[in-house]
Design a protein around this motif. Structure first.
Motif, PDB file in Angstrom:
ATOM      1  N   GLY A  65      44.762  13.529  55.726  1.00 23.18           N
ATOM      2  CA  GLY A  65      44.579  13.288  57.085  1.00 23.18           C
ATOM      3  C   GLY A  65      44.997  14.757  57.580  1.00 23.18           C
ATOM      4  N   ASP A  66      46.017  15.497  57.066  1.00 24.44           N
ATOM      5  CA  ASP A  66      46.547  16.746  57.467  1.00 24.44           C
ATOM      6  C   ASP A  66      45.961  18.063  56.716  1.00 24.44           C
ATOM      7  OD1 ASP A  66      47.701  16.391  55.082  1.00 24.44           O
ATOM      8  OD2 ASP A  66      49.607  16.350  56.131  1.00 24.44           O
ATOM      9  N   ASN A  67      44.917  17.814  55.836  1.00 23.78           N
ATOM     10  CA  ASN A  67      44.303  18.888  55.109  1.00 23.78           C
ATOM     11  C   ASN A  67      45.132  19.513  54.130  1.00 23.78           C
ATOM     12  OD1 ASN A  67      41.668  18.777  55.983  1.00 23.78           O
ATOM     13  ND2 ASN A  67      42.235  19.647  57.957  1.00 23.78           N
ATOM     14  N   LYS A  68      46.421  18.833  53.846  1.00 23.23           N
ATOM     15  CA  LYS A  68      47.024  19.565  52.728  1.00 23.23           C
ATOM     16  C   LYS A  68      46.759  18.952  51.422  1.00 23.23           C
ATOM     17  CE  LYS A  68      51.098  20.048  55.874  1.00 23.23           C
ATOM     18  NZ  LYS A  68      52.816  19.581  56.074  1.00 23.23           N
ATOM     19  N   PRO A  69      47.205  19.723  50.298  1.00 18.83           N
ATOM     20  CA  PRO A  69      46.707  19.332  49.039  1.00 18.83           C
ATOM     21  C   PRO A  69      47.095  18.064  48.643  1.00 18.83           C
ATOM     22  CG  PRO A  69      47.669  21.464  49.105  1.00 18.83           C
ATOM     23  CD  PRO A  69      47.906  21.023  50.508  1.00 18.83           C
ATOM     24  N   SER A  70      46.498  17.436  47.514  1.00 21.24           N
ATOM     25  CA  SER A  70      46.779  16.136  47.048  1.00 21.24           C
ATOM     26  C   SER A  70      46.510  16.247  45.471  1.00 21.24           C
ATOM     27  CB  SER A  70      45.617  15.136  47.523  1.00 21.24           C
ATOM     28  OG  SER A  70      45.731  13.759  47.107  1.00 21.24           O
ATOM     29  N   ALA A  71      47.384  15.368  44.796  1.00 22.10           N
ATOM     30  CA  ALA A  71      47.396  15.502  43.395  1.00 22.10           C
ATOM     31  C   ALA A  71      46.968  14.137  42.710  1.00 22.10           C
ATOM     32  CB  ALA A  71      48.687  15.887  42.798  1.00 22.10           C
ATOM     33  N   HIS A  72      46.412  14.133  41.713  1.00 21.82           N
ATOM     34  CA  HIS A  72      45.680  12.751  40.986  1.00 21.82           C
ATOM     35  C   HIS A  72      45.864  13.056  39.496  1.00 21.82           C
ATOM     36  CE1 HIS A  72      41.823  10.558  40.024  1.00 21.82           C
ATOM     37  NE2 HIS A  72      43.032   9.671  40.021  1.00 21.82           N
ATOM     38  N   PHE A  73      46.546  12.235  38.994  1.00 18.95           N
ATOM     39  CA  PHE A  73      46.460  11.954  37.518  1.00 18.95           C
ATOM     40  C   PHE A  73      46.156  10.550  37.003  1.00 18.95           C
ATOM     41  CE2 PHE A  73      49.017  15.630  38.199  1.00 18.95           C
ATOM     42  CZ  PHE A  73      48.597  16.709  37.298  1.00 18.95           C
ATOM     43  N   GLU A  74      45.677  10.239  36.039  1.00 15.86           N
ATOM     44  CA  GLU A  74      45.236   8.776  35.403  1.00 15.86           C
ATOM     45  C   GLU A  74      45.319   8.846  34.006  1.00 15.86           C
ATOM     46  OE1 GLU A  74      41.748   5.787  36.359  1.00 15.86           O
ATOM     47  OE2 GLU A  74      41.360   7.823  36.621  1.00 15.86           O
ATOM     48  N   HIS A  75      45.914   7.489  33.501  1.00 19.16           N
ATOM     49  CA  HIS A  75      45.701   7.262  32.177  1.00 19.16           C
ATOM     50  C   HIS A  75      45.584   5.749  32.103  1.00 19.16           C
ATOM     51  CE1 HIS A  75      47.140  10.361  29.645  1.00 19.16           C
ATOM     52  NE2 HIS A  75      48.446  10.530  30.259  1.00 19.16           N
TER      53      HIS A  75
END
Length: 261
Positions: A223-233
């Motif tokens: 919503g604020d255009n700041k970075p996002s991270a995503h990890f999945e197992h």
């Protein structure tokens, strides 16, 4: 509905998960400034098919590509395009494979060249959230114990935990029960039992937890255009304990070789 898996089925799922892991490992050496997401998508499709599997995302819910590729402020479900990656970007690559009737589903957020220190810290903490969530996948615990562990660690660092998107059960379908939120209370939710297989996937934002969807109908951004991270197992309950069916080892080996050049 939750479908508990036999040992034999879990081994088939491990094979699918490992194909995804190897595919992400093959991509790790190619993620660099100047390469386009569509070029990476083509590499991934070839790798999956070369292992006798089918790309799990291609055509699923009418998704147009092999990979979900989410850049910087994009959280998940980004569509690969022809725009070259740039120094300092981060990109979440989410990949699925279907073999022997079972899915693997696995994601990693890559650094493109040198990234800002606060972004590198976000990636580190998000990966720690994943590990803490996995540690709670024990027979007799509840899904809320997984959710709480992830949320507590992320919010302790001042990050936003996405509410609208969650992890999920995995098996003959890409998305089965139960939902696995990255937020919640201990002791709540379905009881974790032998044979459960779930995809745990923290989606953690540098700023606000709020997100919105782009007009393409797929891409979710912060919503604020700041970075996002995503990890999945992919994680199974075997002998009452968590057993990770996917691995980051192929990625880590490729990144070590790249950094040594």
């Amino acid at each position: 509905m939750i479908h508990y898996k036999t040992r034999e089925e879990i081994e088939l799922m491990r094979e699918s998960a490992q194909i995804v892991s190897k595919t992400l490992g093959a991509l790790a050496a190619e993620v660099k400034p100047g390469v386009t997401p569509l070029e990476l998508d083509a590499i991934a499709e070839t790798c999956i098919r070369d292992h006798g599997a089918i790309p799990g995302f291609l055509g699923l819910y009418d998704f147009p590509n092999t990979l979900c590729m989410s850049l910087n402020q994009q959280v998940v479900h980004g569509i690969p395009n022809k725009t070259p990656l740039q120094e300092g970007d981060i990109i979440s690559i989410d990949c699925g494979a279907l073999k022997n009737g079972f899915y693997g589903d696995h994601a990693y957020t890559f650094e493109v060249g040198e990234v800002a220190p606060e972004v590198r810290e976000l990636l580190k903490v998000t990966k720690e959230c994943l590990d803490l969530g996995i540690a709670q996948v024990k027979k007799g615990n509840r899904i809320g114990d997984v959710s709480f562990a992830i949320q507590q660690h992320a919010e302790k660092h001042g990050y936003g935990v996405v509410r609208e998107l969650v992890g999920h059960g995995l098996g003959k379908k890409m998305h089965e029960g139960p939902e696995v939120p990255n937020f919640g209370k201990r002791g709540r939710g379905p009881v974790i039992k032998e044979g459960l297989v779930i995809a745990i996937e923290p989606m953690i934002n540098l700023g606000t937890k709020e997100v919105r969807q782009l007009s393409d109908g797929w891409t979710i951004i912060t919503g604020d255009n700041k970075p996002s991270a995503h990890f999945e197992h992919d994680v199974a309950v075997v002998d009452g304990k968590p057993e990770v069916l996917s691995t980051f080892s192929y990625i880590e080996e490729a990144l070590k070789k790249t950094s040594a050049i």
